[in-house]
Motif scaffolding. Structure first.
Motif, PDB file in Angstrom:
ATOM      1  N   TYR A   1      32.399  97.767  13.505  1.00 45.92           N
ATOM      2  CA  TYR A   1      32.979  97.231  12.273  1.00 45.92           C
ATOM      3  C   TYR A   1      32.617  95.759  12.208  1.00 45.92           C
ATOM      4  O   TYR A   1      32.985  94.972  13.086  1.00 45.92           O
TER       5      TYR A   1
ATOM      6  N   CYS B   1      37.270 103.340  11.079  1.00 49.67           N
ATOM      7  CA  CYS B   1      36.074 103.047  11.869  1.00 49.67           C
ATOM      8  C   CYS B   1      36.402 103.058  13.362  1.00 49.67           C
ATOM      9  O   CYS B   1      35.678 103.626  14.171  1.00 49.67           O
TER      10      CYS B   1
ATOM     11  N   LYS C   1      34.233  94.402  -0.532  1.00 51.92           N
ATOM     12  CA  LYS C   1      33.414  93.578   0.362  1.00 51.92           C
ATOM     13  C   LYS C   1      32.717  92.459  -0.407  1.00 51.92           C
ATOM     14  O   LYS C   1      32.088  92.686  -1.428  1.00 51.92           O
TER      15      LYS C   1
ATOM     16  N   SER D   1      31.875  96.110   6.831  1.00 48.65           N
ATOM     17  CA  SER D   1      31.131  97.366   6.879  1.00 48.65           C
ATOM     18  C   SER D   1      31.381  98.067   8.204  1.00 48.65           C
ATOM     19  O   SER D   1      31.556  97.420   9.246  1.00 48.65           O
ATOM     20  N   CYS D   2      31.396  99.391   8.163  1.00 49.64           N
ATOM     21  CA  CYS D   2      31.456 100.194   9.386  1.00 49.64           C
ATOM     22  C   CYS D   2      30.111 100.866   9.565  1.00 49.64           C
ATOM     23  O   CYS D   2      29.677 101.666   8.722  1.00 49.64           O
ATOM     24  N   TYR D   3      29.407 100.526  10.643  1.00 44.25           N
ATOM     25  CA  TYR D   3      28.098 101.093  10.945  1.00 44.25           C
ATOM     26  C   TYR D   3      28.273 102.171  12.010  1.00 44.25           C
ATOM     27  O   TYR D   3      28.948 101.952  13.024  1.00 44.25           O
TER      28      TYR D   3
ATOM     29  N   GLU E   1      26.225 103.456   6.944  1.00 44.89           N
ATOM     30  CA  GLU E   1      27.069 102.301   6.650  1.00 44.89           C
ATOM     31  C   GLU E   1      28.134 102.697   5.632  1.00 44.89           C
ATOM     32  O   GLU E   1      27.834 103.346   4.627  1.00 44.89           O
ATOM     33  N   TYR E   2      29.373 102.322   5.922  1.00 46.97           N
ATOM     34  CA  TYR E   2      30.498 102.533   5.009  1.00 46.97           C
ATOM     35  C   TYR E   2      31.054 101.163   4.659  1.00 46.97           C
ATOM     36  O   TYR E   2      31.290 100.339   5.557  1.00 46.97           O
ATOM     37  N   VAL E   3      31.245 100.897   3.383  1.00 42.88           N
ATOM     38  CA  VAL E   3      31.519  99.541   2.909  1.00 42.88           C
ATOM     39  C   VAL E   3      32.913  99.452   2.296  1.00 42.88           C
ATOM     40  O   VAL E   3      33.347 100.344   1.566  1.00 42.88           O
ATOM     41  N   GLU E   4      33.619  98.349   2.609  1.00 47.72           N
ATOM     42  CA  GLU E   4      34.886  98.072   1.957  1.00 47.72           C
ATOM     43  C   GLU E   4      34.665  97.974   0.449  1.00 47.72           C
ATOM     44  O   GLU E   4      33.701  97.336   0.010  1.00 47.72           O
TER      45      GLU E   4
ATOM     46  N   ALA F   1      22.142 102.653   6.455  1.00 46.97           N
ATOM     47  CA  ALA F   1      22.450 101.239   6.632  1.00 46.97           C
ATOM     48  C   ALA F   1      21.503 100.339   5.845  1.00 46.97           C
ATOM     49  O   ALA F   1      20.285 100.539   5.839  1.00 46.97           O
TER      50      ALA F   1
END
Length: 560
Positions: free
Chosen positions: A345, A336, A476, A349-351, A470-473, A378
């Protein structure tokens, strides 16, 4: 006797070889910086020309080319050195490390001009170095403008010019990971006194959101800059002034609420929410104005003073990272931070904001910024996230103020405000239960949703808009990470969701948190085995300082 003599000779040869090897490594590192560098064997020093023009004060702060060495403006102490600057480095009319330290009326007194070392030592410059009748005006020195083998003086605030940096092999030191990262970047600033790295974000943001942008260096918790000495204030303002159209920047200095005096209740807010007191009178005893508005509790820096402003004030963001505030970054955290697009970050989440205007269906297919992670539009399922995306990734960028987000009406058989779901990806959805983020009159039966200003509005899916991905761990919400370098964390009574007694392990406390949708963090006391579930994390986005109370013995864990 012969054996002792032979051993002495061998030892002497080894010392010479070690010295030559060390010098060779240093000279190789020096010359690696290109044609505008020179290794001087007589002083075991490296000179590097910086062609970006700066004023004198700015130049002093930008000798950071060689990681592992403390740099300073060059000391050409002989006529031969001056000749090298002109002929071998092609650096006439460039700033050097010679300054006048007397009064403004005694500039011509050569005994008041000193070479100043990074550790504060001073050395008088030789008379023979001066060109013609110099020094005559100004209090800073430059290399000769022609091949005359001498120096001249001028005003420190003169037109920005090139400058020559010097690195001495004797200043070699153990280089931390953070120092190495910082000195590899031209626009980053290493402040050696605090062993910290500083980065300037020139987008305009409100202070509550500016502090959330300090995620440039994965593995290091960032905070708005702490300026605890006048030397650091002067250096950072020079750093700021090197930017195009210099403007104010937020600092980590805040004021307690409900103060009757503008200079009372000042403190540095650490990343974990704790407060470190600040005595303004000891730092800037002459500052009689600018901090005179109780209620305007955020501080920015401008030239050589602090000034207060309200939560809705605009300024740049100056982030500071310290070696002691380390944590173990995740892969998503690292990827991110490497993005060039506007990104944030936050809580696992990375937006990412994509400025291309496309339809909703196209936007859904183009969340592919980060390899190895399945992106989605997102999911902003509460007012906090809606406001966060607007004030961090939309308003400051100056782009369109409405963006696609991942909310659709999947069931159209009911009333116009029913059947809406957040699209989580992999076939999973989350029904809308919180309608506070919606603009009045929405949702209104339209299929798709945009973030417009800081509200959600439903609209036709064929509208072309930018979009936020949005990218999610992968984990998470199920793992907990201890805050770095903290102990005796705080509890916030009005944000405690539940209290559990006699939970034998922190993991048991964490398990209870995973069962609560609103639980974002826990505080746990190993001695009393007391567990508190909380609805806020350590970023403290909406928590005012007056709400914070001490909780000795507790450790704070963020959910991610």
């Amino acid at each position: 006797m012969m054996l002792e003599y032979s051993a002495y000779i061998i030892l002497l040869i080894q010392i010479v070889l070690i010295h030559e090897s060390t010098a060779s490594l240093f000279s190789d590192e020096c010359l690696r910086h290109g044609l505008k560098s020179y290794y001087d064997p007589t002083t075991d020093s490296c000179w590097i020309v910086e062609t970006t023009p700066f004023t004198y004060d700015q130049a002093k702060s930008h000798c950071n080319h060689m990681p592992g060495y403390d740099g300073h403006l060059a000391f050409p102490k002989t006529l031969n050195h001056s000749w090298i600057l002109y002929t071998k480095l092609g650096a006439p009319d460039s700033w050097i490390g010679l300054q006048h330290f007397g009064s403004s009326t005694t500039v011509s007194n050569k005994s008041e001009w000193y070479w100043t070392y990074p550790d504060g030592r001073k050395e008088i410059a030789a008379d023979a170095l001066w060109k013609g009748s110099y020094p005559t005006t100004g209090e800073c020195a430059m290399s000769s403008g022609n091949n005359v083998n001498s120096l001249y003086s001028t005003a420190c605030t003169a037109i920005p010019a090139k400058f020559i940096c010097q690195y001495d092999s004797s200043t070699a030191h153990h280089e931390t990971t953070l120092e190495h990262k910082c000195k590899q970047q031209n626009q980053w600033f290493w402040w050696n006194d605090d062993k910290s790295c500083l980065l300037l974000d020139t987008l305009m943001r409100y202070p509550l959101y500016a502090q959330l942008m300090c995620t440039h260096i994965p593995g290091y918790r960032g905070h708005l800059v702490f300026i605890k000495t006048i030397e650091k204030m002067n250096a950072l303002n020079a750093f700021r002034n090197a930017a195009v159209s210099p403007y104010y920047f937020w600092t980590g200095l805040n004021r307690d609420k409900n103060m009757t005096s503008g200079k009372a209740g000042l403190f540095w807010r650490r990343f974990d929410g704790y407060k470190e007191g600040f005595n303004l009178n000891a730092f800037l005893p002459g500052q009689t104005s600018h901090l005179d508005t109780p209620g305007a509790d955020n501080m920015f820096s401008w030239t050589d003073y602090f000034e207060d402003w309200y939560d809705a004030g605009w300024a740049w963001t100056l982030c500071e990272y310290e070696e002691t505030l380390r944590y173990a970054p995740t892969l998503l955290d690292i990827q991110c931070a490497s993005l060039s697009l506007p990104h944030l970050y936050y809580q696992g989440s990375c937006y990412v904001r994509q400025e291309s205007s496309v339809t909703y269906d196209v936007a859904k297919k183009f969340c592919t910024h980060i390899d190895g992670f399945n992106g989605r539009l997102a999911v902003l399922h509460n007012s906090e996230l809606v406001r966060l995306m607007y004030f961090t990734l939309t308003l400051p960028t100056g782009g369109a103020d409405s963006t696609h987000v991942g909310l659709e009406r999947l069931n159209t058989t009911g009333a116009a405000d029913t059947g809406y779901y957040w699209i989580l990806g992999n076939g999973q959805t989350l029904p809308v239960t919180d309608f506070t983020p919606f603009y009045p009159g929405h949702p209104n039966g339209k299929i798709c949703t945009i973030l417009s200003n800081y509200y959600l509005t439903t609209y036709e899916c064929t509208y072309q808009r930018p979009f936020i991905c949005e990218y999610v761990e992968p984990t998470k919400g199920t793992h907990f990470r201890i805050n770095a370098n903290t102990a005796n964390m705080k509890a916030i009574p009005q944000f405690i969701l539940k209290v559990y007694d006699d939970l034998t392990l922190q993991e048991s406390c964490g398990y209870q948190c995973t069962k609560e949708p609103d639980c974002r963090s826990i505080v746990y006391n190993e001695k009393t085995r007391n567990c508190l579930l909380q609805s806020v994390d350590s970023n403290m986005l909406y928590v005012k300082s007056a709400n914070i109370v001490s909780a000795p013995g507790y450790t704070w864990y963020d959910r991610y």
